[in-house]
Enzyme design. Structure first.
Site, PDB file in Angstrom:
ATOM      1  N   PRO A   1      -5.184 -25.582  83.272  1.00 37.08           N
ATOM      2  CA  PRO A   1      -3.923 -25.573  83.908  1.00 37.08           C
ATOM      3  C   PRO A   1      -3.102 -26.771  83.895  1.00 37.08           C
ATOM      4  CG  PRO A   1      -5.821 -25.880  85.445  1.00 37.08           C
ATOM      5  CD  PRO A   1      -6.433 -25.534  84.101  1.00 37.08           C
ATOM      6  N   ASN A   2      -1.736 -26.556  83.658  1.00 39.50           N
ATOM      7  CA  ASN A   2      -0.844 -27.547  83.502  1.00 39.50           C
ATOM      8  C   ASN A   2      -0.804 -28.147  82.035  1.00 39.50           C
ATOM      9  OD1 ASN A   2       0.344 -27.440  86.363  1.00 39.50           O
ATOM     10  ND2 ASN A   2      -1.862 -28.321  86.801  1.00 39.50           N
TER      11      ASN A   2
ATOM     12  N   ARG B   1       5.964 -34.296  81.953  1.00 37.16           N
ATOM     13  CA  ARG B   1       5.842 -35.201  82.940  1.00 37.16           C
ATOM     14  C   ARG B   1       4.698 -36.111  82.401  1.00 37.16           C
ATOM     15  NH1 ARG B   1       7.315 -33.739  88.153  1.00 37.16           N
ATOM     16  NH2 ARG B   1       6.478 -36.100  88.688  1.00 37.16           N
TER      17      ARG B   1
ATOM     18  N   TYR C   1      -0.477 -38.636  79.109  1.00 36.73           N
ATOM     19  CA  TYR C   1      -0.675 -37.549  78.211  1.00 36.73           C
ATOM     20  C   TYR C   1       0.049 -37.598  77.224  1.00 36.73           C
ATOM     21  CZ  TYR C   1      -3.343 -35.999  82.612  1.00 36.73           C
ATOM     22  OH  TYR C   1      -4.073 -35.851  83.709  1.00 36.73           O
TER      23      TYR C   1
ATOM     24  N   ASN D   1     -10.697 -27.730  76.843  1.00 40.89           N
ATOM     25  CA  ASN D   1     -10.083 -28.822  77.708  1.00 40.89           C
ATOM     26  C   ASN D   1      -9.622 -27.941  79.106  1.00 40.89           C
ATOM     27  OD1 ASN D   1      -8.732 -30.640  79.444  1.00 40.89           O
ATOM     28  ND2 ASN D   1      -7.277 -31.279  77.715  1.00 40.89           N
TER      29      ASN D   1
ATOM     30  N   ALA E   1      -7.837 -29.646  85.221  1.00 41.84           N
ATOM     31  CA  ALA E   1      -8.495 -29.897  86.260  1.00 41.84           C
ATOM     32  C   ALA E   1      -9.671 -29.302  86.723  1.00 41.84           C
ATOM     33  CB  ALA E   1      -7.466 -29.735  87.286  1.00 41.84           C
TER      34      ALA E   1
ATOM     35  N   HIS F   1     -13.387 -30.822  86.808  1.00 43.54           N
ATOM     36  CA  HIS F   1     -14.060 -31.662  87.727  1.00 43.54           C
ATOM     37  C   HIS F   1     -14.438 -30.545  88.925  1.00 43.54           C
ATOM     38  CE1 HIS F   1     -12.212 -34.624  85.135  1.00 43.54           C
ATOM     39  NE2 HIS F   1     -11.266 -33.910  85.326  1.00 43.54           N
TER      40      HIS F   1
ATOM     41  N   ASP G   1     -20.698 -22.012  84.206  1.00 46.91           N
ATOM     42  CA  ASP G   1     -22.005 -20.707  83.931  1.00 46.91           C
ATOM     43  C   ASP G   1     -21.216 -19.752  82.829  1.00 46.91           C
ATOM     44  OD1 ASP G   1     -23.551 -21.786  85.940  1.00 46.91           O
ATOM     45  OD2 ASP G   1     -22.428 -20.377  87.491  1.00 46.91           O
TER      46      ASP G   1
ATOM     47  N   GLU H   1     -16.011 -30.081  74.539  1.00 43.98           N
ATOM     48  CA  GLU H   1     -15.207 -30.472  75.425  1.00 43.98           C
ATOM     49  C   GLU H   1     -14.146 -31.642  75.175  1.00 43.98           C
ATOM     50  OE1 GLU H   1     -17.087 -32.642  78.681  1.00 43.98           O
ATOM     51  OE2 GLU H   1     -15.589 -32.135  80.034  1.00 43.98           O
TER      52      GLU H   1
ATOM     53  N   HIS I   1     -10.624 -34.123  76.281  1.00 41.89           N
ATOM     54  CA  HIS I   1      -9.757 -34.519  77.235  1.00 41.89           C
ATOM     55  C   HIS I   1      -8.940 -35.425  76.525  1.00 41.89           C
ATOM     56  CE1 HIS I   1     -11.839 -32.642  80.204  1.00 41.89           C
ATOM     57  NE2 HIS I   1     -12.853 -32.878  79.976  1.00 41.89           N
TER      58      HIS I   1
ATOM     59  N   SER J   1      -6.804 -37.580  77.905  1.00 41.48           N
ATOM     60  CA  SER J   1      -6.961 -39.139  78.708  1.00 41.48           C
ATOM     61  C   SER J   1      -8.457 -39.583  78.637  1.00 41.48           C
ATOM     62  CB  SER J   1      -6.377 -39.171  79.923  1.00 41.48           C
ATOM     63  OG  SER J   1      -7.217 -38.186  80.650  1.00 41.48           O
TER      64      SER J   1
ATOM     65  N   ARG K   1     -10.753 -43.217  84.783  1.00 44.39           N
ATOM     66  CA  ARG K   1      -9.661 -42.721  86.044  1.00 44.39           C
ATOM     67  C   ARG K   1     -10.353 -42.667  87.063  1.00 44.39           C
ATOM     68  NH1 ARG K   1      -6.114 -38.109  83.438  1.00 44.39           N
ATOM     69  NH2 ARG K   1      -4.813 -38.543  85.467  1.00 44.39           N
TER      70      ARG K   1
ATOM     71  N   ARG L   1     -12.727 -37.814  88.816  1.00 50.34           N
ATOM     72  CA  ARG L   1     -12.841 -37.270  87.520  1.00 50.34           C
ATOM     73  C   ARG L   1     -13.977 -37.574  86.808  1.00 50.34           C
ATOM     74  NH1 ARG L   1      -7.175 -35.439  86.775  1.00 50.34           N
ATOM     75  NH2 ARG L   1      -5.626 -36.969  88.124  1.00 50.34           N
TER      76      ARG L   1
HETATM   77  O1  CA2 Z   1      -7.214 -35.853  80.060  1.00 48.44           O
HETATM   78  C1  CA2 Z   1      -7.208 -34.411  79.901  1.00 48.44           C
HETATM   79  O2  CA2 Z   1      -7.103 -34.013  79.004  1.00 48.44           O
HETATM   80  C2  CA2 Z   1      -7.390 -33.700  81.442  1.00 48.44           C
HETATM   81  O3  CA2 Z   1      -8.248 -32.765  81.312  1.00 48.44           O
HETATM   82  C3  CA2 Z   1      -5.850 -33.180  81.830  1.00 48.44           C
HETATM   83  C4  CA2 Z   1      -5.917 -32.982  83.113  1.00 48.44           C
HETATM   84  C5  CA2 Z   1      -6.862 -33.573  84.238  1.00 48.44           C
HETATM   85  O4  CA2 Z   1      -6.881 -32.870  85.627  1.00 48.44           O
HETATM   86  C6  CA2 Z   1      -8.022 -33.925  83.642  1.00 48.44           C
HETATM   87  O5  CA2 Z   1      -8.772 -34.882  84.842  1.00 48.44           O
HETATM   88  C7  CA2 Z   1      -8.015 -34.707  82.451  1.00 48.44           C
HETATM   89  C8  CA2 Z   1      -4.502 -32.438  83.546  1.00 48.44           C
HETATM   90  C9  CA2 Z   1      -3.512 -31.770  82.833  1.00 48.44           C
HETATM   91  C10 CA2 Z   1      -2.319 -31.815  83.153  1.00 48.44           C
HETATM   92  O6  CA2 Z   1      -1.199 -31.958  82.314  1.00 48.44           O
HETATM   93  C11 CA2 Z   1      -0.166 -32.439  82.661  1.00 48.44           C
HETATM   94  C12 CA2 Z   1       0.849 -32.227  81.763  1.00 48.44           C
HETATM   95  C13 CA2 Z   1       1.909 -32.768  81.861  1.00 48.44           C
HETATM   96  C14 CA2 Z   1       2.323 -33.292  83.160  1.00 48.44           C
HETATM   97  C15 CA2 Z   1       1.513 -33.122  84.304  1.00 48.44           C
HETATM   98  C16 CA2 Z   1       0.161 -32.860  83.855  1.00 48.44           C
END
Ligand code: CA2
Length: 145
Positions: free
Chosen positions: A9-10, A17, A22, A73, A76, A79, A86, A97, A99, A101, A106, A110
């Site tokens: 997601p996202n 943003r 990121y 990846n 969210a 976590h 599974d 896996e 990530h 960041s 963090r 996380r």
């Molecule tokens: O560091 C990573 O790749 C994460 O998987 C990114 C997730 C975060 O929840 C994980 O803890 C670490 C969040 C991805 C959201 O990406 C965004 C992109 C643009 C604006 C806001 C969020």
């Protein structure tokens, strides 16, 4: 060899943003880097992004018998999702896996990765380059067999 790359997601919002965490590059640029890396290594790839946990579980299940390895990846869902853990265990494909960041530096929430428990390698904090490293690792592993 065929590699499935799954983004949670996202991640489709990359570059829009939170560039401080990121990076400034877009999701399209990430997909282009993944496709270029796979082409260089001479492997097929499929990229799947979803904001829905069940859709990610479905796509992991579909990989069974169809793809040879997974880069994931879960964003969210990393976590929170025992369902994704599974599914990865069920298909038992080699998985890495990634990530963008450095999640270890963090927030406390996380610090646990469920999906990571089914992955043979975790790459964090390297930005887009982490996906490249994951693909190269899985191709090398496949070719050694
Ligand atoms: O560091 C990573 O790749 C994460 O998987 C990114 C997730 C975060 O929840 C994980 O803890 C670490 C969040 C991805 C959201 O990406 C965004 C992109 C643009 C604006 C806001 C969020």
């Amino acid at each position: 060899m065929k590699i499935l790359v799954i983004n949670g997601p996202n991640l489709n919002m990359l570059g829009i943003r939170e560039p401080g965490i990121y990076g400034k590059r877009s999701y399209r640029e990430l997909c282009a880097l993944i496709e270029k890396t796979c082409a260089e290594k001479g492997v097929e790839c499929e990229i799947f992004q979803s904001n829905h946990e069940g859709a990610i579980v479905d796509r992991i299940q579909e990989a069974y018998g169809k793809e040879d390895a997974i880069v994931i990846n879960p964003a969210a869902y990393t976590h929170t999702s025992v369902a994704i853990l599974d599914a990865l265990k069920a298909v038992a494909l080699p998985a890495v896996e990634v990530h963008l960041s450095e999640i270890r530096e963090r927030e406390p929430f996380r610090q646990i990765s469920y999906a990571g428990m089914a992955c043979e390698k975790t790459i964090t904090g390297k930005g887009f380059a982490g996906y490249r490293e994951a693909i190269i690792y899985l191709v090398d592993r496949f070719e050694r067999k």
